[in-house]
Design a protein around this motif. Sequence first.
Motif, PDB file in Angstrom:
ATOM      1  N   LYS A 127       0.828  -1.206   0.000  1.00 53.14           N
ATOM      2  CA  LYS A 127       0.000   0.000   0.000  1.00 53.14           C
ATOM      3  C   LYS A 127       0.866   1.261   0.000  1.00 53.14           C
ATOM      4  O   LYS A 127       0.557   2.239  -0.680  1.00 53.14           O
ATOM      5  CB  LYS A 127      -0.917   0.000   1.219  1.00 53.14           C
ATOM      6  CG  LYS A 127      -2.092  -0.955   1.141  1.00 53.14           C
ATOM      7  CD  LYS A 127      -3.011  -0.751   2.322  1.00 53.14           C
ATOM      8  CE  LYS A 127      -4.229  -1.679   2.231  1.00 53.14           C
ATOM      9  NZ  LYS A 127      -5.154  -1.462   3.368  1.00 53.14           N
ATOM     10  N   ALA A 166       0.613   3.852  -3.030  1.00 49.49           N
ATOM     11  CA  ALA A 166       0.122   5.206  -2.784  1.00 49.49           C
ATOM     12  C   ALA A 166       1.113   6.246  -3.298  1.00 49.49           C
ATOM     13  O   ALA A 166       0.732   7.234  -3.941  1.00 49.49           O
ATOM     14  CB  ALA A 166      -0.132   5.406  -1.298  1.00 49.49           C
ATOM     15  N   PHE A 180      -7.278   4.286 -11.073  1.00 52.86           N
ATOM     16  CA  PHE A 180      -6.998   4.314  -9.638  1.00 52.86           C
ATOM     17  C   PHE A 180      -8.040   3.568  -8.812  1.00 52.86           C
ATOM     18  O   PHE A 180      -7.706   2.918  -7.820  1.00 52.86           O
ATOM     19  CB  PHE A 180      -6.899   5.759  -9.150  1.00 52.86           C
ATOM     20  CG  PHE A 180      -5.553   6.397  -9.393  1.00 52.86           C
ATOM     21  CD1 PHE A 180      -4.704   5.907 -10.361  1.00 52.86           C
ATOM     22  CD2 PHE A 180      -5.140   7.494  -8.649  1.00 52.86           C
ATOM     23  CE1 PHE A 180      -3.474   6.486 -10.603  1.00 52.86           C
ATOM     24  CE2 PHE A 180      -3.900   8.085  -8.874  1.00 52.86           C
ATOM     25  CZ  PHE A 180      -3.067   7.578  -9.853  1.00 52.86           C
ATOM     26  N   ALA A 182      -6.900   0.595  -6.547  1.00 54.34           N
ATOM     27  CA  ALA A 182      -6.984   0.766  -5.100  1.00 54.34           C
ATOM     28  C   ALA A 182      -7.810  -0.344  -4.464  1.00 54.34           C
ATOM     29  O   ALA A 182      -7.469  -0.847  -3.384  1.00 54.34           O
ATOM     30  CB  ALA A 182      -7.592   2.137  -4.774  1.00 54.34           C
ATOM     31  N   PHE A 234      -7.209  -0.756  -0.516  1.00 53.62           N
ATOM     32  CA  PHE A 234      -7.443   0.565   0.060  1.00 53.62           C
ATOM     33  C   PHE A 234      -8.923   0.727   0.391  1.00 53.62           C
ATOM     34  O   PHE A 234      -9.796   0.305  -0.372  1.00 53.62           O
ATOM     35  CB  PHE A 234      -7.025   1.662  -0.927  1.00 53.62           C
ATOM     36  CG  PHE A 234      -5.542   1.855  -1.031  1.00 53.62           C
ATOM     37  CD1 PHE A 234      -4.827   2.462  -0.001  1.00 53.62           C
ATOM     38  CD2 PHE A 234      -4.848   1.448  -2.171  1.00 53.62           C
ATOM     39  CE1 PHE A 234      -3.461   2.650  -0.099  1.00 53.62           C
ATOM     40  CE2 PHE A 234      -3.485   1.635  -2.277  1.00 53.62           C
ATOM     41  CZ  PHE A 234      -2.786   2.242  -1.237  1.00 53.62           C
ATOM     42  N   THR A 287      -9.043   5.699  -0.812  1.00 55.12           N
ATOM     43  CA  THR A 287      -9.122   5.880  -2.265  1.00 55.12           C
ATOM     44  C   THR A 287      -9.458   7.324  -2.610  1.00 55.12           C
ATOM     45  O   THR A 287      -8.893   7.903  -3.548  1.00 55.12           O
ATOM     46  CB  THR A 287     -10.187   4.942  -2.869  1.00 55.12           C
ATOM     47  OG1 THR A 287      -9.901   3.593  -2.479  1.00 55.12           O
ATOM     48  CG2 THR A 287     -10.194   5.034  -4.384  1.00 55.12           C
ATOM     49  N   LEU A 339      -6.377   9.362  -2.140  1.00 54.47           N
ATOM     50  CA  LEU A 339      -5.451   9.167  -3.256  1.00 54.47           C
ATOM     51  C   LEU A 339      -5.872   9.963  -4.480  1.00 54.47           C
ATOM     52  O   LEU A 339      -5.076  10.686  -5.083  1.00 54.47           O
ATOM     53  CB  LEU A 339      -5.366   7.684  -3.618  1.00 54.47           C
ATOM     54  CG  LEU A 339      -4.482   6.803  -2.740  1.00 54.47           C
ATOM     55  CD1 LEU A 339      -4.699   5.340  -3.081  1.00 54.47           C
ATOM     56  CD2 LEU A 339      -3.006   7.188  -2.936  1.00 54.47           C
ATOM     57  N   ALA A 382      -3.578   8.169   2.779  1.00 58.42           N
ATOM     58  CA  ALA A 382      -3.914   6.947   2.034  1.00 58.42           C
ATOM     59  C   ALA A 382      -3.478   5.698   2.780  1.00 58.42           C
ATOM     60  O   ALA A 382      -4.142   4.648   2.700  1.00 58.42           O
ATOM     61  CB  ALA A 382      -3.227   6.981   0.658  1.00 58.42           C
TER      62      ALA A 382
END
Length: 452
Positions: free
Chosen positions: A343, A347, A375, A379, A384, A389, A392, A449
């Motif tokens: 992650k 990110a 994305f 994600a 995520f 998300t 991000l 994130a």
Amino acid sequence: MNAVVVAVLVMLILSLFRVHVVLALVTGAIAGGLTAGFSLNETIEFFGAGLGANAEVALSYAMLGAFAVAISFTGLPNMLVKGALKVVGREGESQARKLSKVFLLFIILLVSISSQNVIPIHIAFIPILIPPLIKVFNALMIDRRAVATIMTFGLKAPYIFLPFGFGLMFHTIVADNMAESGMEIELAMIPQALALPVLGMVLGLGLAVFVTYRKSRNYQDLPIGETNNSDNKKEADFSYSLSSVLIGAASILAVLILQYNTGSMIFSAFAGLVIIYIYFTVMHFMGKQKISATETMMTDGMKMMAFIGFVMIAAGGFAEVVRETGHVETLVATVSGWVGDSKAVAALIMLIVGLLITMGIGSSFSTIPIITVIFVPLAAAIGFSPLATIALIGTAGALGDAGSPASDSTLGPSAGLNADGQHHHIWDTCVPTFLHLNIPLLIFGWIAAVIL
């Protein structure tokens, strides 16, 4: 080699070496087009097709520039200078001077924030408010890099965090594009997710104002519209009266009201000019003002804003070439294969991609639809949460809006602060805002994130 990366890097490197931004944008567009496999003629054709995208904006700034100089003819700037000097004087770093600096910078911050949410006129206030205050900045020895950072913060942070005005537009774009990509969210979740990234910008702003650019900086007292290389160093003596000051204030108020109600910077600036023209015409027939002064207003004002107009037009061509290459989607897709299951790494890379895209296009609003398509599923696959998300996508979209030579969030402050030719767009606006706003936004967006 990815054409987007090449185009953006060429543009940024040339700009940092003080090559004029318009030439840097054209060169970057050509480099990107050739990297994508276009012929030179095709690249030029795409560039030309995008030039009209920002033509209305360029004309708007030219009209606002003329209006800003017209305000100086009312004597309003001289009144502000004399008032400031009565309070702080010219010598020493007295307590009164320090308080005056803080108060003035706080007012500019409030106006900048309000331009995004309370009265959503965006950068239209800058050529109206800032050029008349240049002399006050000089009297208080304020470092204009701090003012540029304040205005860019005010133009950017509110739409990221607050769901009003341009902020509502930004949040709606984020939510709608995430829904189209398969992730439904509530609008109320967006401020929660972006609170930490915006906090980073607040800390960066504090660093710029109270640490990096807190010391006094000397500027020459040059006429608005003139440069420090001009042979004419003598300041024009714009005397003022109660009537001229009231006309200046009334015209500013009229421009702001019309801009808010009509959404047209061209029409609102035109209305402001008409008010001042009428006043000058009346004064001419009373033998108190030469009518030729009106020609000076238009000429000097448009020269002052010609820079931002040409950059905006060139930026439209640059963005069109970048879009036509198809390498934006390729860049996002390529990066998605690098991130693996980490992650933290995912990110960071996703945010850097958003930075590159926005630095090239110059618009966070246009970046969101491009990156969301990739994305959101990426994600979700990595694990995520929806809040992470949003953090991000919102942060990646906003990254680059500050610091980009082609963004109106930097062009607007530069145009206002360079009214006398003593403020460099790249080194006095883009670099300071990138360091103090973009880097904290990147760091705190990455933290958000990871932990959300």
